[in-house]
Design a protein around this motif. Sequence first.
Motif, short mmCIF file in Angstrom:
data_model
loop_
_atom_site.label_atom_id
_atom_site.label_comp_id
_atom_site.label_asym_id
_atom_site.label_seq_id
_atom_site.Cartn_x
_atom_site.Cartn_y
_atom_site.Cartn_z
N ASN A 191 0.81 -1.22 0.00
CA ASN A 191 0.00 0.00 0.00
C ASN A 191 0.85 1.27 0.00
OD1 ASN A 191 -2.44 -1.37 0.00
ND2 ASN A 191 -2.57 -1.44 2.23
N HIS A 192 2.11 1.15 0.43
CA HIS A 192 3.00 2.31 0.47
C HIS A 192 3.67 2.57 -0.88
CE1 HIS A 192 2.57 2.92 4.73
NE2 HIS A 192 3.00 1.72 5.01
N PHE A 193 3.66 1.58 -1.78
CA PHE A 193 4.37 1.69 -3.04
C PHE A 193 3.40 1.97 -4.18
CE2 PHE A 193 7.68 -1.42 -1.16
CZ PHE A 193 8.35 -0.36 -0.59
N PRO A 194 3.85 2.66 -5.24
CA PRO A 194 2.97 2.96 -6.38
C PRO A 194 2.53 1.69 -7.11
CG PRO A 194 5.25 3.57 -6.84
CD PRO A 194 5.20 3.24 -5.40
N ALA A 195 1.21 1.53 -7.25
CA ALA A 195 0.66 0.32 -7.87
C ALA A 195 1.09 0.16 -9.32
CB ALA A 195 -0.86 0.34 -7.77
N ALA A 196 1.38 1.28 -9.98
CA ALA A 196 1.79 1.21 -11.39
C ALA A 196 3.19 0.62 -11.55
CB ALA A 196 1.74 2.60 -12.01
N GLN A 197 3.97 0.62 -10.47
CA GLN A 197 5.36 0.18 -10.54
C GLN A 197 5.59 -1.18 -9.88
OE1 GLN A 197 8.05 3.12 -9.02
NE2 GLN A 197 9.87 1.87 -9.31
N PHE A 198 4.82 -1.50 -8.84
CA PHE A 198 5.04 -2.73 -8.08
C PHE A 198 3.85 -3.68 -8.22
CE2 PHE A 198 8.01 0.20 -6.29
CZ PHE A 198 9.12 -0.58 -5.96
N LEU A 199 4.15 -4.96 -8.35
CA LEU A 199 3.10 -5.96 -8.58
C LEU A 199 3.40 -7.23 -7.81
CD1 LEU A 199 0.55 -6.65 -10.34
CD2 LEU A 199 2.15 -7.73 -11.94
N GLN A 200 2.38 -7.79 -7.19
CA GLN A 200 2.53 -9.05 -6.48
C GLN A 200 2.59 -10.19 -7.48
OE1 GLN A 200 -0.34 -9.50 -3.39
NE2 GLN A 200 0.44 -11.47 -2.68
N SER A 204 3.76 -14.56 -1.41
CA SER A 204 4.76 -13.99 -0.51
C SER A 204 5.76 -13.07 -1.20
CB SER A 204 5.54 -15.12 0.19
OG SER A 204 4.67 -15.97 0.91
N TYR A 205 5.53 -12.73 -2.48
CA TYR A 205 6.50 -11.93 -3.21
C TYR A 205 5.83 -10.82 -4.02
CZ TYR A 205 9.99 -15.59 -2.38
OH TYR A 205 10.86 -16.48 -1.79
N PHE A 206 6.55 -9.70 -4.18
CA PHE A 206 6.15 -8.66 -5.13
C PHE A 206 7.42 -8.14 -5.80
CE2 PHE A 206 7.03 -6.21 -1.30
CZ PHE A 206 7.66 -5.07 -1.76
N VAL A 207 7.27 -7.55 -6.98
CA VAL A 207 8.44 -7.11 -7.75
C VAL A 207 8.25 -5.68 -8.24
CG1 VAL A 207 8.97 -9.44 -8.54
CG2 VAL A 207 7.53 -7.96 -9.96
N ASN A 208 9.39 -5.07 -8.53
CA ASN A 208 9.41 -3.77 -9.21
C ASN A 208 9.40 -4.07 -10.71
OD1 ASN A 208 10.04 -1.32 -10.39
ND2 ASN A 208 11.64 -0.80 -8.92
N LEU A 209 8.30 -3.78 -11.38
CA LEU A 209 8.16 -4.12 -12.79
C LEU A 209 9.24 -3.47 -13.65
CD1 LEU A 209 4.29 -3.84 -13.19
CD2 LEU A 209 5.65 -5.93 -13.16
N ASN A 210 9.72 -2.31 -13.26
CA ASN A 210 10.75 -1.62 -14.04
C ASN A 210 12.10 -2.33 -13.96
OD1 ASN A 210 8.91 0.36 -14.75
ND2 ASN A 210 9.47 1.70 -13.03
N ARG A 211 12.25 -3.25 -13.00
CA ARG A 211 13.51 -3.96 -12.83
C ARG A 211 13.50 -5.36 -13.43
NH1 ARG A 211 17.91 -0.87 -11.42
NH2 ARG A 211 17.26 0.77 -9.97
N VAL A 212 12.34 -5.83 -13.87
CA VAL A 212 12.24 -7.18 -14.42
C VAL A 212 13.01 -7.29 -15.73
CG1 VAL A 212 10.66 -8.93 -15.35
CG2 VAL A 212 10.01 -7.61 -13.32
N GLU A 213 13.90 -8.29 -15.83
CA GLU A 213 14.72 -8.47 -17.03
C GLU A 213 14.26 -9.65 -17.87
OE1 GLU A 213 18.65 -8.89 -15.52
OE2 GLU A 213 18.78 -6.82 -14.78
#
Length: 246
Positions: A191-200, A204-213
């Motif tokens: 809830n503290h992170f921008p939904a457009a950038q972070f995704l579950q 038990s895990y969520f990722v920064n979509l901009n960092r996915v390779e």
Amino acid sequence: MADFKIMIVEDEAIFADRLELLIEDLGYEHLISVDNSMAALAQMFIKSPDLILMDINIAGELDGIQLAEKINEKQLTPIIFITSFRDKATFDRALKTGPVAFLLKPFDELQLQRSIELAVQQLGSSKQATESEEWIEDFVAGNFLFIKVRNKLVKVYVPDIYYGEADGQYSTLHTKDRKFVIRIGLGELLNHFPAAQFLQTHRSYFVNLNRVEEVDLQESILSIGKYQVPISRRFKEHLVKRLPSL
């Protein structure tokens, strides 16, 4: 990541030097010292300090309280007033600018340390946790977290977070070369992170979509730098839709 940066506004060179040493001993970054109000106002917007230690009786057109008023008009930066004035009139004037603390000269290292920690609390709500090597406390404030490591505060920019994993009431944030354990569940943390950038991607895990390779749909694993993060069936379809592709 960058250290918690502090600017000193003090026209007594000996006292300014002492403040610089105390700041460094406490593990913070001394950003710059200035001795007059005009230089302070200019450097404030060039250097963007996280905290200002300000003497009330300074050189220049403005005293420290008037300078604080000018700064507050532009942006809210925590200020700790330092003064030898003990009269109620000065204190009442200073109080109107909303300082974090009001330190009377002389003061000791512990008083300074506690005042700085109070300053960080203005940047957001805190949670406490323990880790084998680090005790950390997180402060969510816009596009960054302030993380306390022993007697030091480090600024972790949200875009620098690669992924997070949760274990009950604790979550671990992973950056390129470091991890931090926070006593907060995954749902609340997201809830503290921008939904457009972070995704579950998993229970038990969520990722920064901009960092996915790379995303291995067959093995249900995605790669972020040196890390591999699992993808559960429940979240796979949503992940694929969120990733721009041809």
